[in-house]
Motif scaffolding. Structure first.
Motif, PDB file in Angstrom:
ATOM      1  N   ARG A 107       0.853  -1.199   0.000  1.00 28.87           N
ATOM      2  CA  ARG A 107       0.000   0.000   0.000  1.00 28.87           C
ATOM      3  C   ARG A 107       0.881   1.239   0.000  1.00 28.87           C
ATOM      4  N   ILE A 108       0.615   2.112  -0.967  1.00 33.37           N
ATOM      5  CA  ILE A 108       1.491   3.260  -1.197  1.00 33.37           C
ATOM      6  C   ILE A 108       0.682   4.545  -1.318  1.00 33.37           C
ATOM      7  N   LEU A 109       1.191   5.607  -0.689  1.00 34.87           N
ATOM      8  CA  LEU A 109       0.631   6.941  -0.899  1.00 34.87           C
ATOM      9  C   LEU A 109       1.644   7.718  -1.727  1.00 34.87           C
ATOM     10  N   LEU A 110       1.219   8.084  -2.935  1.00 35.25           N
ATOM     11  CA  LEU A 110       2.098   8.828  -3.832  1.00 35.25           C
ATOM     12  C   LEU A 110       1.799  10.314  -3.678  1.00 35.25           C
ATOM     13  N   THR A 111       2.800  11.075  -3.278  1.00 35.28           N
ATOM     14  CA  THR A 111       2.577  12.504  -3.059  1.00 35.28           C
ATOM     15  C   THR A 111       3.539  13.317  -3.917  1.00 35.28           C
ATOM     16  N   ALA A 112       3.279  14.612  -4.011  1.00 34.79           N
ATOM     17  CA  ALA A 112       4.195  15.556  -4.659  1.00 34.79           C
ATOM     18  C   ALA A 112       3.749  16.946  -4.235  1.00 34.79           C
ATOM     19  N   ALA A 113       4.681  17.881  -4.225  1.00 31.01           N
ATOM     20  CA  ALA A 113       4.357  19.255  -3.841  1.00 31.01           C
ATOM     21  C   ALA A 113       3.272  19.801  -4.771  1.00 31.01           C
ATOM     22  N   PRO A 114       2.342  20.615  -4.243  1.00 25.98           N
ATOM     23  CA  PRO A 114       1.218  21.123  -5.031  1.00 25.98           C
ATOM     24  C   PRO A 114       1.640  21.799  -6.332  1.00 25.98           C
ATOM     25  N   GLU A 115       2.719  22.603  -6.299  1.00 25.81           N
ATOM     26  CA  GLU A 115       3.090  23.324  -7.526  1.00 25.81           C
ATOM     27  C   GLU A 115       3.633  22.360  -8.589  1.00 25.81           C
ATOM     28  N   VAL A 116       4.263  21.287  -8.144  1.00 25.57           N
ATOM     29  CA  VAL A 116       4.757  20.274  -9.076  1.00 25.57           C
ATOM     30  C   VAL A 116       3.573  19.517  -9.698  1.00 25.57           C
ATOM     31  N   ARG A 117       2.575  19.230  -8.874  1.00 24.30           N
ATOM     32  CA  ARG A 117       1.392  18.515  -9.381  1.00 24.30           C
ATOM     33  C   ARG A 117       0.653  19.359 -10.415  1.00 24.30           C
ATOM     34  N   ALA A 118       0.491  20.648 -10.135  1.00 20.34           N
ATOM     35  CA  ALA A 118      -0.209  21.532 -11.072  1.00 20.34           C
ATOM     36  C   ALA A 118       0.558  21.621 -12.387  1.00 20.34           C
ATOM     37  N   ALA A 119       1.879  21.704 -12.303  1.00 18.07           N
ATOM     38  CA  ALA A 119       2.697  21.800 -13.516  1.00 18.07           C
ATOM     39  C   ALA A 119       2.578  20.529 -14.358  1.00 18.07           C
ATOM     40  N   ARG A 120       2.536  19.374 -13.682  1.00 18.86           N
ATOM     41  CA  ARG A 120       2.415  18.104 -14.421  1.00 18.86           C
ATOM     42  C   ARG A 120       1.069  18.010 -15.124  1.00 18.86           C
ATOM     43  N   ARG A 121       0.017  18.388 -14.423  1.00 20.85           N
ATOM     44  CA  ARG A 121      -1.315  18.354 -15.017  1.00 20.85           C
ATOM     45  C   ARG A 121      -1.399  19.277 -16.234  1.00 20.85           C
ATOM     46  N   ALA A 122      -0.815  20.478 -16.067  1.00 25.15           N
ATOM     47  CA  ALA A 122      -0.858  21.457 -17.149  1.00 25.15           C
ATOM     48  C   ALA A 122      -0.115  20.935 -18.381  1.00 25.15           C
ATOM     49  N   ALA A 123       0.994  20.228 -18.139  1.00 26.41           N
ATOM     50  CA  ALA A 123       1.775  19.687 -19.250  1.00 26.41           C
ATOM     51  C   ALA A 123       0.991  18.598 -19.986  1.00 26.41           C
TER      52      ALA A 123
ATOM     53  N   ILE B  55      -6.125  25.223 -14.677  1.00 25.66           N
ATOM     54  CA  ILE B  55      -5.904  23.847 -14.248  1.00 25.66           C
ATOM     55  C   ILE B  55      -5.576  23.798 -12.772  1.00 25.66           C
ATOM     56  N   ALA B  56      -4.663  24.672 -12.353  1.00 22.46           N
ATOM     57  CA  ALA B  56      -4.276  24.696 -10.947  1.00 22.46           C
ATOM     58  C   ALA B  56      -5.498  24.994 -10.080  1.00 22.46           C
ATOM     59  N   ALA B  57      -6.315  25.942 -10.505  1.00 23.35           N
ATOM     60  CA  ALA B  57      -7.499  26.317  -9.719  1.00 23.35           C
ATOM     61  C   ALA B  57      -8.493  25.171  -9.662  1.00 23.35           C
ATOM     62  N   SER B  58      -8.729  24.528 -10.807  1.00 20.70           N
ATOM     63  CA  SER B  58      -9.694  23.433 -10.864  1.00 20.70           C
ATOM     64  C   SER B  58      -9.205  22.242 -10.027  1.00 20.70           C
ATOM     65  N   MET B  59      -7.885  21.989 -10.088  1.00 20.53           N
ATOM     66  CA  MET B  59      -7.309  20.883  -9.317  1.00 20.53           C
ATOM     67  C   MET B  59      -7.429  21.136  -7.818  1.00 20.53           C
ATOM     68  N   GLN B  60      -7.178  22.395  -7.434  1.00 15.55           N
ATOM     69  CA  GLN B  60      -7.289  22.742  -6.010  1.00 15.55           C
ATOM     70  C   GLN B  60      -8.709  22.597  -5.530  1.00 15.55           C
ATOM     71  N   ARG B  61      -9.673  23.025  -6.363  1.00 18.46           N
ATOM     72  CA  ARG B  61     -11.089  22.888  -6.002  1.00 18.46           C
ATOM     73  C   ARG B  61     -11.433  21.422  -5.801  1.00 18.46           C
ATOM     74  N   ARG B  62     -10.961  20.603  -6.743  1.00 22.75           N
ATOM     75  CA  ARG B  62     -11.288  19.183  -6.712  1.00 22.75           C
ATOM     76  C   ARG B  62     -10.645  18.505  -5.498  1.00 22.75           C
ATOM     77  N   ASP B  63      -9.367  18.804  -5.243  1.00 22.89           N
ATOM     78  CA  ASP B  63      -8.693  18.231  -4.074  1.00 22.89           C
ATOM     79  C   ASP B  63      -9.392  18.659  -2.784  1.00 22.89           C
ATOM     80  N   ALA B  64      -9.775  19.945  -2.707  1.00 25.45           N
ATOM     81  CA  ALA B  64     -10.424  20.450  -1.495  1.00 25.45           C
ATOM     82  C   ALA B  64     -11.739  19.720  -1.278  1.00 25.45           C
TER      83      ALA B  64
END
Ligand code: C5P
Length: 220
Positions: A145-161, A171-180
């Protein structure tokens, strides 16, 4: 036979899907992207033009939700009824609606039962199951069982790419809304007891895959 389960949770943009797919290929395991199932359900609800924040309406349209998903890392097509919804489930409309659909407890219970059946009947030696509550709710007894994490700004950059045609700020805003919204339903930001954290902030895809494989190997 019961397949060996590797449970992987994490937030949007943590690299879960790419990493899980690669780990599945490396091990010759199946792969189940549970987020895709929730997205397919949200798409189905939008097709019925219901208010996706109305839990009664969500449960009603779920009655004729017929999901076709192969547990194959090299075939990630998603069918809903007779329709190939593979591309449709990745649109911003679905991303914005999915959290509402996923917060209905009876819906989660039904979909979790479906995940367990899919895995059990997969005929595979092992399955990587990836989502938000796999390590804690769906397969809490999985050997890896694994929890894969990454800093928020890195996650937003990956999604945007990944979705280069959209605006990175959106994208960053939508991702933050969804995570929240998601984090009020399941806690996917803290590791439950026995869950190994893999932080991919400073790792590239290959290194992250290696780190996950090391956790899996440590279980035998
Ligand atoms: O993984 P992905 O970002 O595609 O997931 C889409 C959505 O599905 C999440 O934002 C969340 O609302 C829901 N989800 C969930 N539980 C899971 C997997 C996904 O609630 N195990």
């Amino acid at each position: 036979v019961t397949p060996m389960i590797v449970a992987i949770d994490g937030p949007a943009g943590s690299g879960k899907s790419s990493v899980s797919r690669r780990v599945a290929r490396a091990l010759g395991f199946g792969y189940l992207d549970t987020g895709a199932a929730y997205r397919a359900l949200a798409w189905h609800a939008l097709q019925h033009e219901i208010d996706t924040s109305d839990s009664v309406a969500v449960l009603e349209v779920a009655g004729d939700f017929d999901l076709g998903i192969a547990l194959d890392p090299d075939d990630q097509r998603v069918r809903v009824g007779a329709v190939d919804a593979t591309e449709a489930i990745r649109t911003p409309d679905v991303s914005d609606a999915v959290s509402g659909v996923a917060r209905v407890p009876a819906m989660r219970q039904a979909i979790n039962a479906m995940f367990r059946t899919l895995v059990q009947d997969s005929g595979r030696r092992g399955v990587i199951v990836e989502g938000r509550d796999i390590t804690t709710v769906v397969f809490p007894d999985a050997p890896a069982r694994i929890l894969l994490t990454a800093a928020p700004e890195v996650r937003a950059a990956r999604r945007a790419a990944e979705l280069s045609e959209h605006d990175a700020a959106d994208i960053a805003a939508s991702m933050q809304r969804r995570d929240a919204s998601d984090s009020t339903v399941v806690d996917f930001l803290t590791a439950a007891p026995g869950v190994t954290i893999v932080d991919s902030t400073d790792l590239d895809l290959d290194a992250t895959v290696e780190a996950v494989l090391a956790v899996v190997r440590a279980t035998d």
